[in-house]
Structures are given as C-alpha cells and as structure tokens.
Write an enzyme that holds these catalytic residues in place. Structure first.
Site, PDB file in Angstrom:
ATOM      1  N   LYS A 127     -44.135 -19.391  42.836  1.00 26.92           N
ATOM      2  CA  LYS A 127     -44.663 -18.676  42.855  1.00 26.92           C
ATOM      3  C   LYS A 127     -45.198 -17.921  42.295  1.00 26.92           C
ATOM      4  O   LYS A 127     -46.206 -16.656  42.383  1.00 26.92           O
ATOM      5  CB  LYS A 127     -43.191 -17.128  43.505  1.00 26.92           C
ATOM      6  CG  LYS A 127     -42.161 -17.301  42.139  1.00 26.92           C
ATOM      7  CD  LYS A 127     -41.379 -17.187  42.677  1.00 26.92           C
ATOM      8  CE  LYS A 127     -39.814 -17.658  42.748  1.00 26.92           C
ATOM      9  NZ  LYS A 127     -39.458 -18.293  41.277  1.00 26.92           N
ATOM     10  N   LYS A 150     -41.513 -26.312  29.883  1.00 31.46           N
ATOM     11  CA  LYS A 150     -41.630 -25.168  30.051  1.00 31.46           C
ATOM     12  C   LYS A 150     -42.204 -24.752  28.349  1.00 31.46           C
ATOM     13  O   LYS A 150     -42.997 -23.567  28.208  1.00 31.46           O
ATOM     14  CB  LYS A 150     -40.891 -24.125  30.584  1.00 31.46           C
ATOM     15  CG  LYS A 150     -40.267 -23.634  31.622  1.00 31.46           C
ATOM     16  CD  LYS A 150     -39.510 -22.793  32.121  1.00 31.46           C
ATOM     17  CE  LYS A 150     -39.751 -23.104  33.933  1.00 31.46           C
ATOM     18  NZ  LYS A 150     -38.908 -21.738  35.055  1.00 31.46           N
ATOM     19  N   LYS A 157     -46.646 -28.767  41.472  1.00 33.85           N
ATOM     20  CA  LYS A 157     -45.925 -27.895  42.635  1.00 33.85           C
ATOM     21  C   LYS A 157     -46.340 -26.893  42.869  1.00 33.85           C
ATOM     22  O   LYS A 157     -47.198 -26.014  42.414  1.00 33.85           O
ATOM     23  CB  LYS A 157     -44.669 -27.469  42.306  1.00 33.85           C
ATOM     24  CG  LYS A 157     -43.140 -27.499  42.997  1.00 33.85           C
ATOM     25  CD  LYS A 157     -41.515 -27.269  42.718  1.00 33.85           C
ATOM     26  CE  LYS A 157     -41.854 -26.205  41.358  1.00 33.85           C
ATOM     27  NZ  LYS A 157     -40.685 -25.138  40.917  1.00 33.85           N
TER      28      LYS A 157
HETATM   29  N1  AQP Z   1     -42.590 -26.163  46.311  1.00 36.72           N
HETATM   30  C1  AQP Z   1     -41.699 -26.213  46.478  1.00 36.72           C
HETATM   31  N2  AQP Z   1     -41.109 -27.719  47.535  1.00 36.72           N
HETATM   32  C2  AQP Z   1     -39.951 -27.599  47.869  1.00 36.72           C
HETATM   33  N3  AQP Z   1     -38.877 -26.672  46.724  1.00 36.72           N
HETATM   34  C3  AQP Z   1     -39.239 -25.989  46.321  1.00 36.72           C
HETATM   35  N4  AQP Z   1     -38.608 -24.871  45.467  1.00 36.72           N
HETATM   36  C4  AQP Z   1     -39.402 -23.847  44.515  1.00 36.72           C
HETATM   37  N5  AQP Z   1     -41.133 -24.475  44.775  1.00 36.72           N
HETATM   38  C5  AQP Z   1     -40.891 -25.674  45.754  1.00 36.72           C
HETATM   39  C6  AQP Z   1     -37.136 -24.716  45.148  1.00 36.72           C
HETATM   40  O1  AQP Z   1     -36.948 -23.451  44.846  1.00 36.72           O
HETATM   41  C7  AQP Z   1     -35.961 -23.154  43.800  1.00 36.72           C
HETATM   42  C8  AQP Z   1     -35.189 -22.658  42.948  1.00 36.72           C
HETATM   43  O2  AQP Z   1     -36.492 -21.525  43.085  1.00 36.72           O
HETATM   44  P1  AQP Z   1     -36.846 -21.203  40.901  1.00 36.72           P
HETATM   45  O3  AQP Z   1     -38.451 -19.784  41.837  1.00 36.72           O
HETATM   46  O4  AQP Z   1     -35.760 -20.470  40.898  1.00 36.72           O
HETATM   47  O5  AQP Z   1     -37.587 -21.873  40.707  1.00 36.72           O
HETATM   48  P2  AQP Z   1     -38.466 -22.874  40.365  1.00 36.72           P
HETATM   49  O6  AQP Z   1     -38.661 -23.993  41.610  1.00 36.72           O
HETATM   50  O7  AQP Z   1     -39.387 -22.685  39.337  1.00 36.72           O
HETATM   51  O8  AQP Z   1     -39.835 -22.415  41.240  1.00 36.72           O
HETATM   52  P3  AQP Z   1     -41.476 -21.693  40.928  1.00 36.72           P
HETATM   53  O9  AQP Z   1     -41.547 -21.237  42.153  1.00 36.72           O
HETATM   54  O10 AQP Z   1     -42.192 -22.661  40.592  1.00 36.72           O
HETATM   55  O11 AQP Z   1     -41.281 -20.589  39.872  1.00 36.72           O
HETATM   56  P4  AQP Z   1     -41.797 -19.612  39.224  1.00 36.72           P
HETATM   57  O12 AQP Z   1     -43.280 -19.835  39.351  1.00 36.72           O
HETATM   58  O13 AQP Z   1     -41.833 -18.902  38.690  1.00 36.72           O
HETATM   59  O14 AQP Z   1     -42.117 -21.180  37.998  1.00 36.72           O
HETATM   60  C9  AQP Z   1     -35.047 -24.430  44.181  1.00 36.72           C
HETATM   61  O15 AQP Z   1     -34.449 -25.069  44.816  1.00 36.72           O
HETATM   62  C10 AQP Z   1     -36.257 -25.679  44.077  1.00 36.72           C
HETATM   63  O16 AQP Z   1     -36.179 -26.671  44.095  1.00 36.72           O
END
Ligand code: AQP
Length: 337
Positions: free
Chosen positions: A205, A120, A202
């Site tokens: 969002k 990050k 990955k």
């Molecule tokens: N692409 C994905 N495939 C499978 N699982 C996913 N998760 C998120 N994206 C995928 C699962 O969602 C949970 C937590 O999500 P989060 O939003 O708290 O954090 P993150 O994983 O950092 O999601 P983002 O969308 O990538 O967030 P941003 O864009 O804000 O950095 C977890 O259980 C994760 O495994």
C-alpha cells in the site's frame, strides 16, 4: 458489560493491518477475505494497527484519515462489527502498557535477529528507530492482551509469533499461568500478490509507484489501465511458472477473481497472447473490486456512524485488555490502591 464476547466458548483470534495507505487487493486476498470467513467460528478482534504504523514516519493528517479509511475498508470487505470487535489500536492504552512490561522480558539479541527488522532498517536507513526494533514486542502485546488462541500469520510474521510464544511462556514460568500461548492459524491462503511494476516485490500500500498496486477503492478504468500496463516476462504462453513472475502474478489475480485454478486458466487461454489475457484479468478484477468499492464509499461517507462503531469496539476490547493488564501488573508487583 462483563465479557468482551457473549459466547465465551469460541476460540479467540486477533489480527490487524497498519493504516499506512489505501488497502490493496493483496490485503483482501491475504487477510480481509479470511477475516470475514472466520467470524462465525471464532471470537475475532480486528484492529487498525496505528501504533505499529508510526515506526515509519507518517504525515499526521494523512494518518488520521487513513485510520478511518482502513476501518471502513475492513467493513467493506465483510468484517461485521456486530460479530467481531473492530477497534483502533491506539484507543487502548493497554497495548503500550503491556509492551513496556514485555520489553523487560525480551533480549536485545532476540529483537535484532528478526528478519523484518533487518529488512525495514535497510529500507528506512534514515530512520532506524527503537520502535522498529521493539515492533515484535508490541505485536506480542496485541496478541497476549486479548488471550488470543490463534493468530492468522503469513510466512513474514512467523518469526514474530514465535517470539510472542516465547514471551508468554517466559512470563508464565517466571510468575504463574497468565497468558494463553497462541498458535499460528494457517488459513487457506491466496497466493501472495506481487507488484504489477516489479513482480519480484510484494504488492504494497505504500509503494511510491501507484501503478504497482491495485487499491480496493480504484475505479474500473484505473484497474484496467494498471493491469494493461503490468510488467510481463519475455515469452508469450499463459503458463504458471515461478521463473516468470509477471505472468504468474496475473494468473494469481485471475484465480482470486474467478476461483479458476492455474490448470483451468492455462486451458482457457491456451494459444492466446498476453494482450487477450490481460483484458480478461482486468475485467475479472474490476468485477471483484466493484462491490467492495461501493460498500467502502457508503460506509466511509457516514463518518459519525463509523466513529460510533469504533468507539463501541474499543469499549468492548477494553474489557479483556484491562483484565489482562491488571493481572500482569499484580504479578510483577505494582502497587494497586
Ligand atoms: N501483496 C500481498 N499479498 C498477500 N497478502 C498481503 N498482505 C499485505 N500485502 C499482501 C497481508 O496483509 C496483512 C498485513 O498488512 P499490513 O499492512 O499490516 O502490513 P504489510 O504486510 O507490511 O503490508 P504493506 O502494504 O506492505 O504495508 P506497508 O506498505 O505499510 O509496508 C498481512 O496479513 C499480510 O500478509
């Protein structure tokens, strides 16, 4: 109310998602669908992790809206506020209060070793803040506050849970038994869903390219267009192969939407081209999302009811949160009149 849950025999689970954008099909398969399935067997705390989300700069009005959108999406994906405790993290000051205490038990070296911090800070070089650094301590507080026995974790969170376990043991050894030491809960995971525009990343969002992600509130036409435009690899065979991440990701999506395993998909599309396969994936994914989207809009429309659910959730969560924090404050030696 004496206890957060009526049946105290069940094991406790805690999980959360940051309100940093609209949730994607990745959140559905990697988290929400499992959350819904765990509600009968466990006492579950599910939170909208807004404190975590501000480690990356958010626009205040957008964050306020996103927080409610995220809670509504939890419900649309099957989280039942009658069975589980659904709340907004910042509504419980105990998360921040416990974090301060646990910060004093955490080594600088421990936080700097976290791979997510390294990633990050590389992605947000303009804002490497102390919050990003102590993020895993806040996560430990989230878990320990509710005396969670189990935490559903993907590979990316394993290192953070290990730190949480170390902190719990360290505190317990230093004083006396205070925290439950949580275990990872390995759920039957769907494959990790990758970006439709760059399958080495990955699906996320907060991706700046909205064509890269399928959001859980996308309409049918948008879903179909995004899948039609998805980046595929050279070659033409519908075959799962890690060296061809584009087609493999589409196969994962088809698997999630239909339940058919990779071998069955390969047989069904043997001799077919990418074009035909994309049409089938698009149809199946649109069918999967439609009821989630409809429920989401109906829950989100009644903001008053949604806020009542979240207020009730925070009240129930605070019973356990206050209990744990009281114990911690007493052990460290804070005066209580
Ligand atoms: N692409 C994905 N495939 C499978 N699982 C996913 N998760 C998120 N994206 C995928 C699962 O969602 C949970 C937590 O999500 P989060 O939003 O708290 O954090 P993150 O994983 O950092 O999601 P983002 O969308 O990538 O967030 P941003 O864009 O804000 O950095 C977890 O259980 C994760 O495994």
């Amino acid at each position: 109310m004496e206890n957060s849950f009526q049946n105290e025999e069940k094991k406790i689970i805690l999980s959360g998602i940051q309100p940093s954008g609209i949730l994607t099909i990745g959140h559905y398969t990697g988290a929400l669908r499992n959350w819904a399935a765990m509600q009968d067997e466990f006492n579950c705390y599910y939170m909208v992790a807004d404190l975590h989300s501000i480690t990356v700069r958010q626009t205040p009005a957008v964050l306020r809206k996103s927080t409610l959108d995220t809670a509504a999406m939890f419900i649309a994906c099957g989280v039942d506020p009658e069975k589980s405790i659904l709340f907004i993290q910042s509504h419980l000051p105990e998360h921040s209060q416990l974090t301060w205490v646990l910060n004093t038990f955490t080594g600088m070296g421990e936080c700097s070793r976290m791979t997510q911090f390294k990633d990050k800070s590389a992605n947000h070089a303009e804002n490497i803040n102390v919050g990003l650094f102590t993020y895993p301590v806040l996560m430990a507080s989230d878990i320990l506050l509710y005396q969670a026995n189990l935490v559903p974790v993907g590979e990316d969170q394993r290192q953070h849970l290990e730190l949480c376990r170390n902190l719990a043991q360290r505190f317990n050894n230093n004083y006396s038994e205070t925290f439950i030491v949580p275990e990872p809960y390995i759920v039957k995971l769907g494959a990790k869903i990758m970006s439709l525009q760059d399958p080495s990343k990955k699906m996320s969002k907060s991706d700046s390219n909205s064509n890269a992600s399928i959001f859980l509130n996308d309409d049918d036409t948008t879903i179909k267009n995004k899948i039609k435009r998805a980046v595929t690899d050279s070659g033409s065979e519908i075959k799962y192969d890690e060296s061809r991440p584009g087609i493999s990701n589409l196969m994962s999506l088809y698997y999630i939407a239909t339940g058919k395993n990779y071998q069955a998909i390969e047989e069904e599309f043997s001799g077919a081209g990418y074009g035909d396969f994309k049409i089938a994936v698009a149809e199946a994914v649109a069918e999967l999302i439609a009821p989630i989207r409809d429920k989401y809009f109906s829950v989100r429309k009644d903001e008053k009811a949604l806020k009542e659910i979240l207020t009730y959730g925070a009240e129930k969560a605070s019973i356990q949160a206050r209990k744990t924090l009281r114990k911690v404050y007493k052990k460290v030696g804070f005066v209580n009149f």
